[in-house]
Write a protein that holds these residues in place. Structure first.
Motif, PDB file in Angstrom:
ATOM      1  N   LEU A   1       0.827  -1.211   0.000  1.00 57.01           N
ATOM      2  CA  LEU A   1       0.000   0.000   0.000  1.00 57.01           C
ATOM      3  C   LEU A   1       0.859   1.258   0.000  1.00 57.01           C
ATOM      4  O   LEU A   1       0.675   2.152  -0.833  1.00 57.01           O
ATOM      5  N   TYR A   2       1.816   1.349   0.911  1.00 53.72           N
ATOM      6  CA  TYR A   2       2.615   2.562   1.025  1.00 53.72           C
ATOM      7  C   TYR A   2       3.626   2.706  -0.111  1.00 53.72           C
ATOM      8  O   TYR A   2       3.909   3.819  -0.543  1.00 53.72           O
ATOM      9  N   CYS A   3       4.155   1.614  -0.614  1.00 48.99           N
ATOM     10  CA  CYS A   3       5.029   1.673  -1.786  1.00 48.99           C
ATOM     11  C   CYS A   3       4.242   2.164  -2.997  1.00 48.99           C
ATOM     12  O   CYS A   3       4.697   3.039  -3.737  1.00 48.99           O
ATOM     13  N   SER A   4       3.043   1.624  -3.188  1.00 44.76           N
ATOM     14  CA  SER A   4       2.201   2.046  -4.302  1.00 44.76           C
ATOM     15  C   SER A   4       1.782   3.506  -4.161  1.00 44.76           C
ATOM     16  O   SER A   4       1.734   4.243  -5.148  1.00 44.76           O
ATOM     17  N   ALA A   5       1.478   3.934  -2.944  1.00 43.92           N
ATOM     18  CA  ALA A   5       1.097   5.336  -2.716  1.00 43.92           C
ATOM     19  C   ALA A   5       2.262   6.252  -3.053  1.00 43.92           C
ATOM     20  O   ALA A   5       2.086   7.292  -3.703  1.00 43.92           O
ATOM     21  N   CYS A   6       3.453   5.881  -2.646  1.00 46.33           N
ATOM     22  CA  CYS A   6       4.635   6.680  -2.938  1.00 46.33           C
ATOM     23  C   CYS A   6       4.858   6.785  -4.446  1.00 46.33           C
ATOM     24  O   CYS A   6       5.085   7.871  -4.983  1.00 46.33           O
TER      25      CYS A   6
ATOM     26  N   ASP B   1       8.683  17.836   2.650  1.00 45.55           N
ATOM     27  CA  ASP B   1       9.908  18.590   2.371  1.00 45.55           C
ATOM     28  C   ASP B   1      10.825  17.840   1.407  1.00 45.55           C
ATOM     29  O   ASP B   1      11.409  18.439   0.500  1.00 45.55           O
ATOM     30  N   ASP B   2      10.929  16.529   1.579  1.00 46.18           N
ATOM     31  CA  ASP B   2      11.775  15.721   0.689  1.00 46.18           C
ATOM     32  C   ASP B   2      11.199  15.675  -0.720  1.00 46.18           C
ATOM     33  O   ASP B   2      11.945  15.729  -1.699  1.00 46.18           O
ATOM     34  N   ILE B   3       9.883  15.563  -0.834  1.00 54.60           N
ATOM     35  CA  ILE B   3       9.238  15.528  -2.144  1.00 54.60           C
ATOM     36  C   ILE B   3       9.494  16.839  -2.882  1.00 54.60           C
ATOM     37  O   ILE B   3       9.901  16.843  -4.047  1.00 54.60           O
ATOM     38  N   ILE B   4       9.270  17.948  -2.204  1.00 50.23           N
ATOM     39  CA  ILE B   4       9.481  19.257  -2.831  1.00 50.23           C
ATOM     40  C   ILE B   4      10.946  19.430  -3.220  1.00 50.23           C
ATOM     41  O   ILE B   4      11.260  19.908  -4.313  1.00 50.23           O
ATOM     42  N   SER B   5      11.842  19.013  -2.355  1.00 48.56           N
ATOM     43  CA  SER B   5      13.275  19.132  -2.642  1.00 48.56           C
ATOM     44  C   SER B   5      13.665  18.319  -3.879  1.00 48.56           C
ATOM     45  O   SER B   5      14.364  18.822  -4.767  1.00 48.56           O
ATOM     46  N   LEU B   6      13.214  17.070  -3.956  1.00 50.75           N
ATOM     47  CA  LEU B   6      13.565  16.216  -5.096  1.00 50.75           C
ATOM     48  C   LEU B   6      12.989  16.746  -6.404  1.00 50.75           C
ATOM     49  O   LEU B   6      13.669  16.748  -7.431  1.00 50.75           O
TER      50      LEU B   6
ATOM     51  N   VAL C   1      -2.734  16.186  -4.687  1.00 55.80           N
ATOM     52  CA  VAL C   1      -2.268  14.970  -5.361  1.00 55.80           C
ATOM     53  C   VAL C   1      -3.036  13.727  -4.908  1.00 55.80           C
ATOM     54  O   VAL C   1      -3.278  12.812  -5.693  1.00 55.80           O
ATOM     55  N   CYS C   2      -3.458  13.675  -3.668  1.00 56.72           N
ATOM     56  CA  CYS C   2      -4.116  12.471  -3.151  1.00 56.72           C
ATOM     57  C   CYS C   2      -5.565  12.343  -3.619  1.00 56.72           C
ATOM     58  O   CYS C   2      -6.166  11.281  -3.460  1.00 56.72           O
ATOM     59  N   ASN C   3      -6.119  13.394  -4.204  1.00 61.46           N
ATOM     60  CA  ASN C   3      -7.490  13.322  -4.719  1.00 61.46           C
ATOM     61  C   ASN C   3      -7.596  12.405  -5.935  1.00 61.46           C
ATOM     62  O   ASN C   3      -8.680  11.926  -6.259  1.00 61.46           O
ATOM     63  N   SER C   4      -6.491  12.146  -6.596  1.00 59.79           N
ATOM     64  CA  SER C   4      -6.523  11.279  -7.777  1.00 59.79           C
ATOM     65  C   SER C   4      -6.348   9.804  -7.441  1.00 59.79           C
ATOM     66  O   SER C   4      -6.305   8.961  -8.337  1.00 59.79           O
ATOM     67  N   MET C   5      -6.275   9.463  -6.159  1.00 60.09           N
ATOM     68  CA  MET C   5      -6.082   8.062  -5.778  1.00 60.09           C
ATOM     69  C   MET C   5      -7.301   7.195  -6.082  1.00 60.09           C
ATOM     70  O   MET C   5      -7.199   5.973  -6.095  1.00 60.09           O
ATOM     71  N   SER C   6      -8.438   7.827  -6.351  1.00 58.99           N
ATOM     72  CA  SER C   6      -9.613   7.047  -6.736  1.00 58.99           C
ATOM     73  C   SER C   6      -9.463   6.465  -8.146  1.00 58.99           C
ATOM     74  O   SER C   6     -10.253   5.615  -8.549  1.00 58.99           O
ATOM     75  N   ASP C   7      -8.432   6.909  -8.890  1.00 62.60           N
ATOM     76  CA  ASP C   7      -8.152   6.377 -10.223  1.00 62.60           C
ATOM     77  C   ASP C   7      -7.218   5.165 -10.178  1.00 62.60           C
ATOM     78  O   ASP C   7      -6.783   4.686 -11.207  1.00 62.60           O
ATOM     79  N   TYR C   8      -6.928   4.696  -8.989  1.00 66.20           N
ATOM     80  CA  TYR C   8      -6.018   3.570  -8.806  1.00 66.20           C
ATOM     81  C   TYR C   8      -6.772   2.402  -8.176  1.00 66.20           C
ATOM     82  O   TYR C   8      -7.722   2.596  -7.426  1.00 66.20           O
ATOM     83  N   ALA C   9      -6.316   1.197  -8.497  1.00 64.01           N
ATOM     84  CA  ALA C   9      -6.891  -0.014  -7.907  1.00 64.01           C
ATOM     85  C   ALA C   9      -5.777  -1.045  -7.757  1.00 64.01           C
ATOM     86  O   ALA C   9      -4.716  -0.940  -8.382  1.00 64.01           O
ATOM     87  N   LEU C  10      -6.045  -2.038  -6.943  1.00 64.21           N
ATOM     88  CA  LEU C  10      -5.057  -3.090  -6.708  1.00 64.21           C
ATOM     89  C   LEU C  10      -4.929  -3.949  -7.968  1.00 64.21           C
ATOM     90  O   LEU C  10      -5.917  -4.455  -8.495  1.00 64.21           O
ATOM     91  N   HIS C  11      -3.708  -4.092  -8.440  1.00 67.51           N
ATOM     92  CA  HIS C  11      -3.411  -4.868  -9.639  1.00 67.51           C
ATOM     93  C   HIS C  11      -2.592  -6.081  -9.229  1.00 67.51           C
ATOM     94  O   HIS C  11      -1.638  -5.975  -8.464  1.00 67.51           O
TER      95      HIS C  11
ATOM     96  N   PHE D   1      -5.655   7.568   2.078  1.00 61.63           N
ATOM     97  CA  PHE D   1      -5.115   7.779   3.420  1.00 61.63           C
ATOM     98  C   PHE D   1      -3.610   7.540   3.432  1.00 61.63           C
ATOM     99  O   PHE D   1      -2.846   8.301   4.038  1.00 61.63           O
ATOM    100  N   ALA D   2      -3.166   6.460   2.767  1.00 65.18           N
ATOM    101  CA  ALA D   2      -1.728   6.176   2.691  1.00 65.18           C
ATOM    102  C   ALA D   2      -1.005   7.304   1.959  1.00 65.18           C
ATOM    103  O   ALA D   2       0.086   7.730   2.374  1.00 65.18           O
ATOM    104  N   CYS D   3      -1.610   7.813   0.909  1.00 67.91           N
ATOM    105  CA  CYS D   3      -1.040   8.927   0.151  1.00 67.91           C
ATOM    106  C   CYS D   3      -0.892  10.155   1.044  1.00 67.91           C
ATOM    107  O   CYS D   3       0.163  10.796   1.070  1.00 67.91           O
ATOM    108  N   GLU D   4      -1.938  10.482   1.771  1.00 68.23           N
ATOM    109  CA  GLU D   4      -1.895  11.646   2.661  1.00 68.23           C
ATOM    110  C   GLU D   4      -0.833  11.467   3.745  1.00 68.23           C
ATOM    111  O   GLU D   4      -0.147  12.421   4.114  1.00 68.23           O
ATOM    112  N   THR D   5      -0.676  10.252   4.233  1.00 70.44           N
ATOM    113  CA  THR D   5       0.348   9.964   5.242  1.00 70.44           C
ATOM    114  C   THR D   5       1.743  10.164   4.662  1.00 70.44           C
ATOM    115  O   THR D   5       2.607  10.785   5.289  1.00 70.44           O
ATOM    116  N   VAL D   6       1.969   9.652   3.451  1.00 67.73           N
ATOM    117  CA  VAL D   6       3.272   9.792   2.800  1.00 67.73           C
ATOM    118  C   VAL D   6       3.581  11.264   2.545  1.00 67.73           C
ATOM    119  O   VAL D   6       4.691  11.736   2.816  1.00 67.73           O
ATOM    120  N   VAL D   7       2.586  12.001   2.037  1.00 66.71           N
ATOM    121  CA  VAL D   7       2.794  13.426   1.762  1.00 66.71           C
ATOM    122  C   VAL D   7       3.108  14.176   3.058  1.00 66.71           C
ATOM    123  O   VAL D   7       4.007  15.018   3.096  1.00 66.71           O
TER     124      VAL D   7
END
Length: 186
Positions: free
Chosen positions: A28-33, A151-156, A87-97, A140-146
């Protein structure tokens, strides 16, 4: 008597705290990232490369000049912060594959980004659609990662780092460190 109550209280609190720190679901968290990186890359690619934004102190120097700098809007910290807010609002376009060959699970985008693009539709038979709760879990996982890595995401992204998937999801966060599909694009 008071020391006995304190010892029991400390013991109960330590048990409660240790039980609350559950393991995060690696898939879940790898996919969210990866989804965050994918969505941000897409959003950045949609910005006109000619657009710039002024950054600097906006203070006047004694000689009447002002020191500011123009940077591309797409990779500015201001723009990246705005993108991260939604960015996390688009997670409804994802499903478990589930990969039919290896049986590995990961969340992948199933919805096309543009309307009328029939070539963007994936093979739906390998997706598991578990209703709105599944996308809420990913959101939720996306929001947690964000929240944890903002700071790391913005920096990268502001540095235009190559292989952001690997850098953010493997090295910075360790969410995808032990998975065998770390180099795959979403």
């Amino acid at each position: 008597m008071a020391s006995w109550i304190i010892q029991i209280t400390v013991m109960v609190l330590s048990v409660f705290i240790s039980s609350c720190q559950g393991k995060k679901d690696k898939v879940l968290y790898c996919s969210a990232c990866k989804a965050i990186v994918d969505e941000l890359n897409y959003s950045i690619s949609q910005v006109d490369p000619k657009k710039t934004i002024n950054i600097g102190s906006f203070r006047l120097h004694p000689d009447g000049t002002m020191k500011d700098k123009k940077v591309p809007l797409a990779r500015s910290e201001t723009h990246l912060s705005e993108l991260l807010d939604g960015v996390c609002n688009s997670m409804s376009d994802y499903a478990l594959h589930v990969d039919p060959d290896t049986q590995q699970k990961q969340y992948m985008r199933f919805a096309p980004r543009t309307s009328g693009a029939s070539k963007d539709f994936p093979d739906f038979k390998n997706f598991q659609f578990d209703g709105p709760d599944a996308s809420n879990v990913l959101k939720f996982a996306c929001e947690t990662v964000v929240e944890e890595l903002e700071d790391d995401i913005i920096s990268l992204f502001s540095q235009d780092t190559e292989h952001v998937h690997q850098e953010l999801c493997n090295r910075v966060s360790d969410y995808c460190k032990d998975t065998s599909h770390t180099n795959e694009e979403l």
